[in-house]
Design a protein around this motif. Structure first.
Motif, mmCIF file in Angstrom:
data_model
loop_
_atom_site.group_PDB
_atom_site.id
_atom_site.type_symbol
_atom_site.label_atom_id
_atom_site.label_comp_id
_atom_site.label_asym_id
_atom_site.label_seq_id
_atom_site.Cartn_x
_atom_site.Cartn_y
_atom_site.Cartn_z
ATOM 1 N N ASP A 48 0.857 -1.177 0.000
ATOM 2 C CA ASP A 48 0.000 0.000 0.000
ATOM 3 C C ASP A 48 0.905 1.243 0.000
ATOM 4 N N PRO A 49 0.715 2.165 -0.947
ATOM 5 C CA PRO A 49 1.644 3.296 -1.054
ATOM 6 C C PRO A 49 1.565 4.295 0.097
ATOM 7 N N ILE A 50 0.473 4.283 0.866
ATOM 8 C CA ILE A 50 0.350 5.248 1.963
ATOM 9 C C ILE A 50 0.368 4.581 3.326
ATOM 10 N N SER A 51 0.547 3.268 3.353
ATOM 11 C CA SER A 51 0.577 2.537 4.623
ATOM 12 C C SER A 51 1.906 2.775 5.333
ATOM 13 N N GLN A 52 1.847 3.207 6.581
ATOM 14 C CA GLN A 52 3.042 3.494 7.363
ATOM 15 C C GLN A 52 3.365 2.321 8.291
ATOM 16 N N VAL A 53 4.649 1.943 8.282
ATOM 17 C CA VAL A 53 5.123 0.845 9.135
ATOM 18 C C VAL A 53 6.303 1.376 9.933
ATOM 19 N N ALA A 54 6.080 1.620 11.212
ATOM 20 C CA ALA A 54 7.112 2.237 12.049
ATOM 21 C C ALA A 54 8.383 1.404 12.119
ATOM 22 N N ASP A 55 8.257 0.072 12.131
ATOM 23 C CA ASP A 55 9.431 -0.796 12.250
ATOM 24 C C ASP A 55 10.258 -0.864 10.964
ATOM 25 N N ALA A 56 9.728 -0.321 9.854
ATOM 26 C CA ALA A 56 10.426 -0.417 8.569
ATOM 27 C C ALA A 56 10.956 0.933 8.097
ATOM 28 N N ARG A 57 11.130 1.877 9.012
ATOM 29 C CA ARG A 57 11.567 3.217 8.636
ATOM 30 C C ARG A 57 12.990 3.222 8.093
ATOM 31 N N LEU A 58 13.187 3.966 6.964
ATOM 32 C CA LEU A 58 14.510 4.243 6.400
ATOM 33 C C LEU A 58 15.331 2.985 6.135
ATOM 34 N N GLN A 59 14.674 1.963 5.640
ATOM 35 C CA GLN A 59 15.396 0.745 5.265
ATOM 36 C C GLN A 59 15.993 0.905 3.867
ATOM 37 N N ALA A 60 17.241 0.494 3.710
ATOM 38 C CA ALA A 60 17.913 0.574 2.420
ATOM 39 C C ALA A 60 17.307 -0.428 1.442
ATOM 40 N N PRO A 61 17.532 -0.244 0.144
ATOM 41 C CA PRO A 61 17.018 -1.202 -0.846
ATOM 42 C C PRO A 61 17.430 -2.626 -0.531
ATOM 43 N N SER A 62 16.451 -3.543 -0.627
ATOM 44 C CA SER A 62 16.668 -4.954 -0.308
ATOM 45 C C SER A 62 15.689 -5.788 -1.107
ATOM 46 N N ALA A 246 15.524 15.943 3.414
ATOM 47 C CA ALA A 246 16.189 15.985 4.717
ATOM 48 C C ALA A 246 17.058 14.756 4.969
ATOM 49 N N PHE A 247 16.852 13.703 4.178
ATOM 50 C CA PHE A 247 17.590 12.449 4.394
ATOM 51 C C PHE A 247 18.498 12.115 3.213
ATOM 52 N N VAL A 248 18.836 13.131 2.391
ATOM 53 C CA VAL A 248 19.546 12.858 1.155
ATOM 54 C C VAL A 248 20.937 12.274 1.397
ATOM 55 N N THR A 249 21.559 12.562 2.519
ATOM 56 C CA THR A 249 22.900 12.031 2.808
ATOM 57 C C THR A 249 22.853 10.690 3.523
ATOM 58 N N THR A 250 21.751 10.382 4.158
ATOM 59 C CA THR A 250 21.658 9.133 4.922
ATOM 60 C C THR A 250 20.727 8.108 4.286
ATOM 61 N N ALA A 251 19.715 8.574 3.559
ATOM 62 C CA ALA A 251 18.761 7.676 2.896
ATOM 63 C C ALA A 251 18.532 8.183 1.474
ATOM 64 N N TRP A 252 19.570 8.084 0.633
ATOM 65 C CA TRP A 252 19.560 8.646 -0.710
ATOM 66 C C TRP A 252 18.473 8.075 -1.603
ATOM 67 N N TRP A 253 18.033 6.855 -1.299
ATOM 68 C CA TRP A 253 17.059 6.180 -2.166
ATOM 69 C C TRP A 253 15.687 6.862 -2.160
#
Length: 284
Positions: A48-62, A246-253
């Protein structure tokens, strides 16, 4: 003609023809791919494109999230896919109304001339006196943020380019032999304008539509980036770029994939417009 003369000439024409076809196929293929994403978004988006999952924040591509996740734990790939619907809509609707308004205005001004032409040209001069984006932002600020305001602003500002293109063609064509013959046969002005002159004058505008779609797409993303276009939490590429700043240096994706989507779609429109210009002889 000698074989030595024929061979280079044939090779040049073959390369030109092959280049046109390759450009046309590449541009149409890119647009077809994004249209497929827009139509099939409910079927191919993994989350779901608008579903928020707190445990999955700022995960790198996998493997679980090929494009990673944003600061709210939303899947970037799903948001990019769903964002295709809105950004294609922006590019298409954003050029339709300026094209229609400008084409009609340019046809009327070029055909009648005189005071009608003077009024249209002075109105165009007034609009062109202001920077395009500044005028758009002013109109959107008056109407309020949202896609509806963006479309109205595009229609009020963007029609002038089409009007100038069509008017210039009508001024030439209305003195042609077939136009003079149509007048001699007693055809009505409406028939002469829209049945005889306009079909021959609109080729340049049809090519410009593709180039203008690139401008509209970039403007739509910029307006959303500034918070005046599509509103969160809807998935739109400009919003996604703004959210990831705001996350361009830490979460570029977060910014990379929606920004890359904007570039590729704009490139597709540019290729298709260039190919149509060659095929219709506009560039020659």
């Amino acid at each position: 003609m000698s074989a030595q003369t024929f061979a280079p000439s044939f090779a040049v024409h073959w390369r030109r023809f092959f280049g046109k076809r390759l450009t046309l196929v590449a541009g149409a293929g890119i647009l077809a791919f994004f249209v497929f994403l827009a139509v099939a978004a409910p079927l191919i988006a993994p989350y779901d494109p608008i579903s928020q999952v707190a445990d999955a924040r700022l995960q790198a591509p996998s493997l679980l999230h090929p494009f990673g996740t944003d600061n709210f734990g939303r899947d970037i790939l799903s948001r990019v896919i769903w964002g295709t619907r809105i950004d294609l809509q922006i590019a298409v609707i954003g050029v339709i109304f300026p094209f229609l308004i400008g084409t009609i205005a340019g046809t009327v001004a070029g055909f009648f001339g005189g005071i009608v032409d003077i009024i249209f040209m002075r109105l165009i001069d007034i609009i062109l006196a202001f920077p395009f984006l500044v005028l758009m932002l002013s109109i959107i600020a008056i109407l309020g943020p949202g896609l509806g305001s963006f479309y109205i602003a595009m229609a009020l500002v963007g029609w002038v380019s089409y009007a100038r293109l069509v008017r210039a063609q009508i001024l030439v064509l209305k003195n042609s032999d077939y136009a003079v013959a149509a007048v001699s046969l007693g055809y009505s002005r409406m028939r002469i304008m829209f049945r005889h002159l306009l079909p021959n004058a609109v080729a340049g505008s049809l090519v410009f539509v593709m180039s203008d779609a690139v401008l509209v797409l970039l403007n739509g993303a910029a307006i959303s980036y500034l918070g005046l276009g599509v509103q969160p939490p809807l998935a739109e590429w400009g919003i996604m770029v703004a959210e990831g700043q705001a996350f361009v240096t830490t979460a570029w994706w977060i910014t990379l994939f929606p920004g890359l989507s904007i570039v590729v779609l704009a490139f597709g429109f540019s290729l298709l417009g260039d190919a149509l210009g060659d095929l219709l002889g506009v560039h020659e």
